[in-house]
Design a protein around this motif. Structure first.
Motif, PDB file in Angstrom:
ATOM      1  N   HIS A  56      -5.338 -45.475  28.594  1.00 26.01           N
ATOM      2  CA  HIS A  56      -5.554 -46.945  29.041  1.00 26.01           C
ATOM      3  C   HIS A  56      -6.315 -48.048  27.476  1.00 26.01           C
ATOM      4  O   HIS A  56      -6.571 -48.431  27.648  1.00 26.01           O
ATOM      5  CB  HIS A  56      -7.127 -47.407  30.037  1.00 26.01           C
ATOM      6  N   ASN A  57      -5.968 -47.504  26.187  1.00 24.64           N
ATOM      7  CA  ASN A  57      -6.347 -47.707  25.051  1.00 24.64           C
ATOM      8  C   ASN A  57      -8.035 -47.805  24.997  1.00 24.64           C
ATOM      9  O   ASN A  57      -7.788 -49.216  24.270  1.00 24.64           O
ATOM     10  CB  ASN A  57      -5.140 -49.122  25.022  1.00 24.64           C
ATOM     11  N   PRO A  58      -8.618 -47.166  24.920  1.00 26.44           N
ATOM     12  CA  PRO A  58     -10.465 -47.423  24.269  1.00 26.44           C
ATOM     13  C   PRO A  58     -10.553 -47.377  23.123  1.00 26.44           C
ATOM     14  O   PRO A  58      -9.577 -46.259  22.807  1.00 26.44           O
ATOM     15  CB  PRO A  58     -10.849 -46.310  25.811  1.00 26.44           C
ATOM     16  N   VAL A  94     -15.691 -46.429  26.107  1.00 30.26           N
ATOM     17  CA  VAL A  94     -16.438 -45.748  27.901  1.00 30.26           C
ATOM     18  C   VAL A  94     -16.579 -44.103  27.802  1.00 30.26           C
ATOM     19  O   VAL A  94     -16.653 -42.981  26.602  1.00 30.26           O
ATOM     20  CB  VAL A  94     -14.799 -45.282  27.890  1.00 30.26           C
ATOM     21  N   ILE A  95     -17.796 -44.284  28.895  1.00 29.49           N
ATOM     22  CA  ILE A  95     -18.791 -43.213  28.541  1.00 29.49           C
ATOM     23  C   ILE A  95     -18.074 -42.380  29.617  1.00 29.49           C
ATOM     24  O   ILE A  95     -18.924 -43.363  30.935  1.00 29.49           O
ATOM     25  CB  ILE A  95     -19.757 -43.476  29.190  1.00 29.49           C
ATOM     26  N   LEU A  96     -17.254 -41.653  29.828  1.00 31.76           N
ATOM     27  CA  LEU A  96     -16.807 -40.720  30.988  1.00 31.76           C
ATOM     28  C   LEU A  96     -18.211 -39.748  32.210  1.00 31.76           C
ATOM     29  O   LEU A  96     -18.690 -39.371  31.202  1.00 31.76           O
ATOM     30  CB  LEU A  96     -15.712 -39.838  31.238  1.00 31.76           C
ATOM     31  N   LYS A 150     -10.276 -37.129  30.657  1.00 35.32           N
ATOM     32  CA  LYS A 150     -10.670 -37.861  29.416  1.00 35.32           C
ATOM     33  C   LYS A 150      -8.524 -38.029  29.061  1.00 35.32           C
ATOM     34  O   LYS A 150      -8.907 -38.996  28.129  1.00 35.32           O
ATOM     35  CB  LYS A 150     -10.738 -37.150  28.601  1.00 35.32           C
ATOM     36  N   GLU A 151      -8.316 -37.586  28.970  1.00 39.37           N
ATOM     37  CA  GLU A 151      -6.724 -37.518  28.273  1.00 39.37           C
ATOM     38  C   GLU A 151      -5.983 -38.856  29.350  1.00 39.37           C
ATOM     39  O   GLU A 151      -5.123 -39.671  28.287  1.00 39.37           O
ATOM     40  CB  GLU A 151      -5.879 -36.659  28.472  1.00 39.37           C
TER      41      GLU A 151
END
Ligand code: IMP
Ligand code: MG
Length: 173
Positions: free
Chosen positions: A116-118, A93-95, A110-111
Motif C-alpha cells: 500500500h506504499n506507506p 503505519v503502526i500495525l 507486514k509484507e
C-alpha cells in the motif's frame, strides 16, 4: 470449563500500554500516525493504545487475516479476509497485534501492508510469545515477553471465549 491462571493484571497492562503509546509518539515526533489493528484479537489493545496518544493526529483502520489450522495452533497458510480501507500512501503505519506466536501472520501482514506504499510500517505487539517462533519478524514495540502457554483475555480468545476479560490469563490444561 478451562482453568485460568492470571499472568498479567489489568493494572500492569494499562501501565504498559501507556508507555508504548508515549514511546511511539516520541519516536514519530508528533507526525500523523495510522494504527491498524488485526481483527479480532487486537481490538481492545488498539482501543487502549490510541486513547493514550496525546499529541499526534491518529487514524485507525483494521485488517483481518485467517490462518488455517487447529483452534489452538497456528498453521502456515495465511489469507486476508478484510483489507485496510484507508489510503496508506506515504503514511506512518503502526500495525497493532495482540500476540506474536509463530510470526507467520505478522510477516505476511507486514509484507502485505508495504504494497500500500506507506512511508514506514512498524509493528506494535502486546505479547511476544517466543517459544514457537518460525518466522523472524522485527517487533518494534513489545509490551510483554512470555515464553509459552495459551493465553486469553484482553482481546485474546480460546474458541471465541474470554476476549472481554481485562487481564491476561493462561489456560491450565
Ligand atoms: P502466528 O501467525 O502464529 O504468530 O499467530 C498469531 C495469531 O495466533 C495471533 O494473532 C492470535 O490470533 C493467535 N494466537 C497465537 N497464540 C495465541 C494465544 O496464546 N492465545 C490466543 N490466540 C493466540
Ligand atoms: Mg490475532
Amino acid at each position: 470449563m478451562e482453568k485460568l491462571k492470571q499472568v498479567l493484571s489489568p493494572e500492569e497492562i494499562q501501565e504498559k500500554v501507556k508507555e508504548l503509546a508515549e514511546k511511539i509518539e516520541n519516536d514519530f515526533k508528533g507526525e500523523p500516525l495510522v494504527f491498524i489493528g488485526t481483527l479480532k484479537g487486537a481490538f481492545i489493545f488498539l482501543a487502549d493504545l490510541v486513547r493514550n496518544v496525546k499529541n499526534s493526529p491518529v487514524e485507525i483502520d483494521f485488517i483481518r487475516a485467517k490462518s488455517y489450522g487447529m483452534s489452538d495452533t497456528s498453521s502456515e497458510e495465511v489469507i486476508i479476509t478484510k483489507d485496510v480501507e484507508l489510503s496508506l500512501e506515504g503514511k506512518n503505519v503502526i500495525l497493532v497485534e495482540d500476540i506474536v506466536d509463530t510470526g507467520i501472520t505478522l510477516k505476511f501482514l507486514k509484507e502485505h501492508l508495504k504494497l500500500h506504499n506507506p512511508k514506514v510500517v512498524k509493528i506494535c505487539a502486546l505479547i511476544d510469545k517466543k517459544e514457537r517462533r518460525k518466522e523472524e519478524v522485527e517487533l518494534d514495540y513489545v509490551g510483554f515477553v512470555i515464553e509459552k502457554g495459551f493465553l486469553v483475555g484482553y482481546g485474546l480468545d480460546f474458541a471465541e471465549k474470554y476476549r472481554y476479560l481485562p487481564g491476561v490469563y493462561e489456560i491450565i490444561k
